[in-house]
Write an enzyme that holds these catalytic residues in place. Structure first.
Site, PDB file in Angstrom:
ATOM      1  N   TYR A  55      -4.554  -4.280  -1.746  1.00 45.76           N
ATOM      2  CA  TYR A  55      -3.827  -4.949  -0.675  1.00 45.76           C
ATOM      3  C   TYR A  55      -4.523  -6.251  -0.292  1.00 45.76           C
ATOM      4  O   TYR A  55      -5.447  -6.280   0.512  1.00 45.76           O
ATOM      5  CB  TYR A  55      -3.718  -4.048   0.557  1.00 45.76           C
ATOM      6  CG  TYR A  55      -3.034  -2.720   0.323  1.00 45.76           C
ATOM      7  CD1 TYR A  55      -2.156  -2.517  -0.742  1.00 45.76           C
ATOM      8  CD2 TYR A  55      -3.272  -1.645   1.178  1.00 45.76           C
ATOM      9  CE1 TYR A  55      -1.537  -1.299  -0.937  1.00 45.76           C
ATOM     10  CE2 TYR A  55      -2.650  -0.419   0.982  1.00 45.76           C
ATOM     11  CZ  TYR A  55      -1.782  -0.245  -0.085  1.00 45.76           C
ATOM     12  OH  TYR A  55      -1.177   0.972  -0.285  1.00 45.76           O
ATOM     13  N   HIS A 139      -5.080   5.035  -7.447  1.00 47.65           N
ATOM     14  CA  HIS A 139      -3.962   4.177  -7.079  1.00 47.65           C
ATOM     15  C   HIS A 139      -3.084   3.845  -8.290  1.00 47.65           C
ATOM     16  O   HIS A 139      -3.511   3.151  -9.213  1.00 47.65           O
ATOM     17  CB  HIS A 139      -4.514   2.880  -6.476  1.00 47.65           C
ATOM     18  CG  HIS A 139      -3.515   2.133  -5.651  1.00 47.65           C
ATOM     19  ND1 HIS A 139      -3.816   0.966  -4.988  1.00 47.65           N
ATOM     20  CD2 HIS A 139      -2.213   2.382  -5.355  1.00 47.65           C
ATOM     21  CE1 HIS A 139      -2.763   0.542  -4.323  1.00 47.65           C
ATOM     22  NE2 HIS A 139      -1.771   1.380  -4.548  1.00 47.65           N
TER      23      HIS A 139
END
Length: 331
Positions: A55, A139
């Site tokens: 992010y 992830h």
């Protein structure tokens, strides 16, 4: 705020604050707005926070960690993700890589190896400025099952057994591989995005049966299906899975809105409450680019949903009610 426990004993609030927007996802978000959003969440009882190196090339972790440092560490749960190492990108120009508006002077390097996972945890701790991460998710290892399952997951299990982290799992947008991580890799908790929502319940086929077998739990993200359930009525150009939504899904969203409106409930209100009806779901992670947006999510959860609406939802056949704790739902 209500808390629900995963099998390691860690308790998550039923609403968590997701940190994707803190990394300038799709648009820039100011430091002050990040601070206001996190502080609003805390003031309203939220004690679960999620972020990731992905992010904003680590920007989300740095921003979230800076605000969380003012709170007692033992009073909240923090998760981040592994599988993407942030490395220098000499000569990188511009912004907006993978939707995050940050300078392209760094890049993501995919690495699900044991060494990569351990390095990722170490670097996340440095960015966060916090001494402990509670949950680590692999992830989006969709194309890296072998290295993620045979190297990354065992490394995380070792870190869990050593007490470095409390729990681990995977975070993905698909159900099948998430179920494999639960069954084959001893995952404690997983983050499932978009596959268990008011619009679709793919987790019923694979994920929840795996949870039943092992005791694993699920954090739900993407409850609005890329925006299709984010408004009282979907726009004709609404997105689904980050692409233009098919006509049949827009029609189904409108059918759901027809039903919820009869009870004075908006489509977004029903969407954020729906996953919490399942006994294997411990939390819904909601992101926001403004504090006011997160305030809306909190209000929708606080308002709840009339039992009569859930009962009609069961009768309508618009959702797969397997396992739900709704009036009239099949067990």
């Amino acid at each position: 705020m209500e808390k629900r426990a995963i099998r390691t004993g860690l308790e998550l609030t039923v609403i968590g604050l997701g940190g994707a927007q803190f990394g300038n996802l799709y648009r820039e978000m100011s430091e002050d707005e990040v601070t206001r959003t996190v502080e609003l969440a805390w003031e309203n009882g939220v004690r679960y926070f999620d972020t990731a190196p992905h992010y904003g090339m680590g920007l989300s972790e740095r921003r979230l960690g800076k605000v969380l440092q003012q709170y007692p560490r033992d009073e909240y749960v923090l998760s981040t993700k592994v599988g993407r190492l942030i490395r220098d990108n000499p000569g990188g120009t511009g912004t907006g890589d993978e939707g995050y508006f940050v300078p392209n002077t760094t890049k993501r390097v995919l690495d699900y190896s044991g060494d990569g996972v351990r390095k990722s945890i170490e670097e996340s701790l440095d960015r966060l400025g916090i001494g402990r991460i509670d949950i680590a998710f692999l992830h989006d290892p969709d194309d890296y099952w072998e290295s993620a399952s045979q190297e990354g997951a065992p490394a995380l299990a070792e870190l869990r057994d050593q007490g470095v982290i409390n729990a681990f799992g995977a975070g993905m947008n698909q159900s099948e591989m998430i179920a494999r991580f639960i069954r084959e890799c001893d995952a404690d908790v997983v983050m499932l995005a978009g596959r268990y929502t008011l619009l679709e319940q793919g987790a019923n086929a694979e994920v929840f049966p795996a949870c039943e077998e092992t005791g694993a739990k699920v954090v739900i993200a993407g409850v609005h299906n890329s925006g299709l359930l984010a408004r009282p009525r979907p726009n004709p150009d609404s997105h689904y899975n980050y692409e233009k939504a098919p006509t049949e899904l827009i029609e189904r969203a409108n059918q759901l809105a027809d039903l919820t409106e009869k009870y004075g409930v908006s489509l977004p209100q029903a969407a954020v409450n729906f996953p919490l009806t399942h006994p294997h779901v411990v939390s819904v992670s909601v992101g926001a680019s403004k504090a006011s947006q997160f305030r809306e999510s909190l209000d929708r959860v606080a308002a709840g949903v009339p039992a009569e609406m859930w009962a009609e939802l069961v009768e309508s056949g618009l959702v797969d009610t397997t396992g739900l704790q709704l009036p009239g739902a099949a067990s």
